[in-house]
Design a protein around this motif. Structure first.
Motif, PDB file in Angstrom:
ATOM      1  N   HIS A 177       0.830  -1.205   0.000  1.00  0.00           N
ATOM      2  CA  HIS A 177       0.000   0.000   0.000  1.00  0.00           C
ATOM      3  C   HIS A 177       0.864   1.254   0.000  1.00  0.00           C
ATOM      4  CE1 HIS A 177      -3.891  -1.990   0.890  1.00  0.00           C
ATOM      5  NE2 HIS A 177      -3.093  -2.898   1.438  1.00  0.00           N
TER       6      HIS A 177
ATOM      7  N   CYS B 232     -11.547  -0.963   1.557  1.00  0.00           N
ATOM      8  CA  CYS B 232     -10.450  -1.925   1.487  1.00  0.00           C
ATOM      9  C   CYS B 232      -9.960  -2.164   2.907  1.00  0.00           C
ATOM     10  CB  CYS B 232      -9.311  -1.390   0.611  1.00  0.00           C
ATOM     11  SG  CYS B 232      -7.859  -2.451   0.563  1.00  0.00           S
TER      12      CYS B 232
ATOM     13  N   GLU C  84      -7.738   0.159  -5.646  1.00  0.00           N
ATOM     14  CA  GLU C  84      -7.203  -1.171  -5.377  1.00  0.00           C
ATOM     15  C   GLU C  84      -6.477  -1.726  -6.594  1.00  0.00           C
ATOM     16  OE1 GLU C  84      -8.863  -4.328  -3.122  1.00  0.00           O
ATOM     17  OE2 GLU C  84     -10.562  -3.101  -2.469  1.00  0.00           O
ATOM     18  N   ARG C  85      -5.305  -2.258  -6.327  1.00  0.00           N
ATOM     19  CA  ARG C  85      -4.519  -2.931  -7.353  1.00  0.00           C
ATOM     20  C   ARG C  85      -5.336  -4.055  -7.985  1.00  0.00           C
ATOM     21  NH1 ARG C  85       0.412  -6.648  -5.287  1.00  0.00           N
ATOM     22  NH2 ARG C  85      -1.397  -7.457  -4.169  1.00  0.00           N
TER      23      ARG C  85
ATOM     24  N   ASN D  85      -1.525  -0.860  -4.061  1.00  0.00           N
ATOM     25  CA  ASN D  85      -2.804  -0.259  -3.699  1.00  0.00           C
ATOM     26  C   ASN D  85      -2.529   1.177  -3.248  1.00  0.00           C
ATOM     27  OD1 ASN D  85      -4.651  -2.826  -3.615  1.00  0.00           O
ATOM     28  ND2 ASN D  85      -2.858  -3.385  -2.418  1.00  0.00           N
TER      29      ASN D  85
ATOM     30  N   GLU E 107      -0.546   2.960  -9.130  1.00  0.00           N
ATOM     31  CA  GLU E 107      -0.532   1.492  -9.083  1.00  0.00           C
ATOM     32  C   GLU E 107       0.573   0.906  -9.949  1.00  0.00           C
ATOM     33  OE1 GLU E 107      -3.220  -2.379 -10.489  1.00  0.00           O
ATOM     34  OE2 GLU E 107      -4.029  -0.354 -10.730  1.00  0.00           O
TER      35      GLU E 107
END
Length: 279
Positions: free
Chosen positions: A165, A224, A215-216, A197, A187
């Motif tokens: 992250h 998340c 989000e990836r 992320n 990303e």
């Protein structure tokens, strides 16, 4: 294929019994996650037989078919799904779940004998850049790395909760930030060998943060769980909060507890949307 659609704070997944089915899950995830031609979800989660002494194994696939290490919202829903499917006993006060990020303990929260949420021991955060991983010239935890993306100057903190992250605290309202533009560029930035992320954060108080997530492998999502944990860890490291913090995400609220050492604890709701068959 029988499935259940569930969400935790709006982070929605399709859940399948991997004890019953053995399919090409990466391909299936791409199909069922499509919000126009499939069921529609942020991804697919398969309840599978464990390979160790855990009660259950979680396999999590993003909407693009890539397999993720962990999902904090998904793992809560997974335990509820497994209880309903008879894969784990409803008498268990703690369910041990095998993930690609390690074995994690999930503590169901019940109301009138029905599971409405859970607490999850998410493990300790990983803060060394090379282990997140991030390609930068530093061996120390990093909470203020400067990165310019499409004209925006970001100050990033790097945290892994089993998945990577990048966290940016910003002054402008997160609702007005062009996340759909900047998110995919962060990303896929060259300094993130496994992609990443991306969370943007407003500080509302020492006990409350407002968050949006890219989000990836899935894009903008309503929440998340691992991202909420990463944000709380970064906030603690910056001296913004300590102990417990409430995170307000578009899909709902999550609570994270971390005292600066040891494991991070995530607490949040779960909800079943519907069940069905996909042909």
């Amino acid at each position: 294929m029988k499935f259940t659609k569930m969400h935790g704070a709006g982070n929605d997944y399709i859940f399948v019994n991997g004890f019953e089915y053995d399919l090409d899950w990466k391909h299936i995830s791409q199909i069922v996650s499509d919000r126009h031609k499939g069921i529609g979800a942020d991804g697919l989660i398969v309840a599978s037989p464990p390979s160790n002494d855990s009660d259950l194994k979680m396999r999590m696939f993003n909407a693009d078919g890539s397999e993720g290490e962990m999902c904090g919202n998904g793992i809560r829903c997974l335990v509820s799904f497994a209880r309903d499917e008879g894969l784990v006993s409803c008498d268990l006060q703690v369910v041990k779940v095998e993930t690609m990020a390690g074995n994690l303990d999930v503590f169901p929260i019940l109301k009138n004998s029905q599971m409405i949420g859970a607490r999850v021991s998410m493990g300790p955060p990983i803060l060394i850049p090379q282990e997140v991983p991030v390609r930068i010239d530093s061996d120390n935890p990093t909470i203020d790395y400067s990165l310019r993306v499409d004209g925006y100057d970001l100050s990033l903190g790097f945290v892994s909760m089993g998945n990577p992250h990048a966290v940016a605290f910003i002054d402008d309202d997160v609702d007005s930030f062009p996340l759909a533009l900047i998110g995919p560029q962060v990303e896929n930035h060259i300094i993130f060998p496994n992609k990443i992320n991306f969370e943007i954060v407003n500080v509302l108080s020492r006990k409350e943060l407002k968050v949006r997530v890219w989000e990836r492998g899935s894009g903008i999502t309503m929440a998340c769980g691992t991202g909420a944990c990463a944000v709380a860890v970064a906030a603690h490291m910056k001296g913004i909060m300590s102990g417990e913090v409430n995170l307000k995400l578009p899909g709902g609220d999550l609570t994270v507890r971390w005292d600066g050492v040891g494991e991070v604890e995530l607490e949040g709701p779960i909800e079943t949307v519907y069940k069905g068959f996909f042909h």
